[in-house]
Design an enzyme around this catalytic site. Structure first.
Site, PDB file in Angstrom:
ATOM      1  CG  ASP A 144      -1.874  -0.998   1.156  1.00 14.27           C
ATOM      2  OD1 ASP A 144      -2.326  -1.340   0.018  1.00 14.27           O
ATOM      3  OD2 ASP A 144      -2.597  -1.363   2.326  1.00 14.27           O
ATOM      4  NE  ARG A 188      -5.632  -1.745   5.329  1.00 14.71           N
ATOM      5  CZ  ARG A 188      -4.919  -2.226   6.394  1.00 14.71           C
ATOM      6  NH1 ARG A 188      -5.782  -3.143   7.355  1.00 14.71           N
ATOM      7  NH2 ARG A 188      -3.861  -1.818   6.518  1.00 14.71           N
TER       8      ARG A 188
END
Length: 375
Positions: A144, A188
């Site tokens: 990420d 996320r």
């Protein structure tokens, strides 16, 4: 010399897996043994192994051939938090604080210091353990790319490469069948993968958590392309993307804020767009494909540099820091390694700035973020 006080160090890979973890382990082990003559103990399955004492010595033969191998030979666990853990051997019916259990385990095994290869969550835990007296060095890894204090994390480049290749392949089938293709990518809280792969893959719309989207704007982009005789549209969407005034799509897996399983936003959008558009809409969820496979040369080099630098930090009698990548001024090397306090990492994830050069470039070439006030 400070390194004389160190004889036996531990290492673990916490959180989710990422390409380049094994390369980092290889660098830690080889530097510790060849440069300093230390013993290296690897803990299995992240913090869980450190709590339960699942450990094994790692020698040069153990890390042979790991440079190109994905995953982690030690295993990982994104559910093992020593401050919120149900100990199977102590009859816990509910998770509780086992941080001192972990410290006692490390002392029993004779660990002088611990290297944690992890993302924002694992490194925040490392910071708390350091405050309790454990000598800790952090190495940033996560696909990420959302660890505060570093420009890039181990695993990010490979994930973006995989995502970009997928978008490239979807272009031909989308164009052939005049489809709208929704490509759901990981991310996320931060949209680094969707932004980077979306720009690199030529997406028409990019939806990221930092910029809440408006469904009507997505529809306008698709319809506008059809009017210009562009019969297909590619939408890169981060799993944590959310509509303006709404929430991301996730499933709770526990009581803590981080215990959520994200995913499904592309399927929701597929249903919504299919009710509005005459065009066929398909959703593709790449999921864990972004985590797997052989790390790219960039991730191998980055993991090697950071793994070796982490051992050097311990040798310098430094701890409570994360080795990180920072840009150098123009005219020098493209990047350098610095040591960032773990307290900075624990402040929260590194999000995509709204004025980031890649965001500005995307807007400049006509990519939409589906904002309400987007021109």
């Amino acid at each position: 010399m400070a390194e004389r006080s160190l004889r036996r160090i531990g290492v673990l890979t916490g959180g989710g897996d990422a390409p380049g973890l094994n390369a980092a382990l290889r660098a830690v082990v080889k530097t510790a043994i060849l440069r300093y003559g230390w013993t290296v103990i690897g803990f299995e399955d992240g913090y869980e192994g450190a709590i339960l004492g699942r450990a094994r010595q790692l020698g040069l033969d153990d890390v042979r051939g790991l440079l190109v191998r994905g995953g982690t030979i030690l295993g990982a666990s994104n559910r093992a938090n020593p401050f919120f853990f149900a100990h199977p051997e102590q009859g816990d019916t509910e998770p509780r604080d086992h941080s001192r259990t972990l410290l006692a385990t490390l002392e029993r095994i004779g660990i002088d210091a611990l290297i944690v290869i992890g993302g924002e969550g694992s490194l925040s835990i490392a910071h708390r353990l350091n405050e309790m007296g454990l000598r800790v060095i952090g190495i940033p890894k996560t696909i990420d790319n959302d660890v505060r204090g570093t420009l890039q994390t181990i695993g990010f480049d490979t994930a973006v490469t995989t995502a970009t290749e997928a978008i490239d392949r979807l272009h031909t089938t989308a164009e052939s069948h005049h489809r709208v293709m929704l490509v759901e990518l990981m991310g996320r809280d931060a949209g680094w993968i969707a932004l980077s792969a979306g720009v690199a893959g030529g997406a028409d719309v990019i939806l990221i958590p930092e910029i809440p989207f408006v469904l009507d704007r997505v529809v306008e982009v698709i319809q506008g392309r059809r009017q210009r005789r562009r019969s297909f549209t590619i939408v890169a969407v981060a799993e944590g993307a959310r509509p303006l005034g709404g929430e991301a799509v996730f499933e709770r897996t526990g009581p803590l804020p981080y215990q959520r399983k994200y995913g499904g936003i592309s399927l929701v959008l597929q249903q919504q767009l299919s009710r509005i558009l005459p065009t066929e809409v398909r959703a593709v969820v790449l999921g864990h494909l972004q985590r797997g496979g052989t790390p790219t040369p960039t991730d191998r080099a980055l993991a090697t540099a950071l793994g070796s630098a982490a051992v050097d930090a311990l040798a310098d009698d430094d701890d409570g820091v994360m080795v990180a990548i920072r840009a150098h001024p123009a005219g020098q090397a493209t990047w350098g390694i610095v040591r960032v306090p773990l307290a900075e990492v624990a402040r929260g994830p590194r999000l995509v700035p709204l004025d980031h050069p890649l965001v500005r470039a995307a807007r400049g070439i006509g990519i939409s973020f589906a904002q309400q006030d987007e021109e």
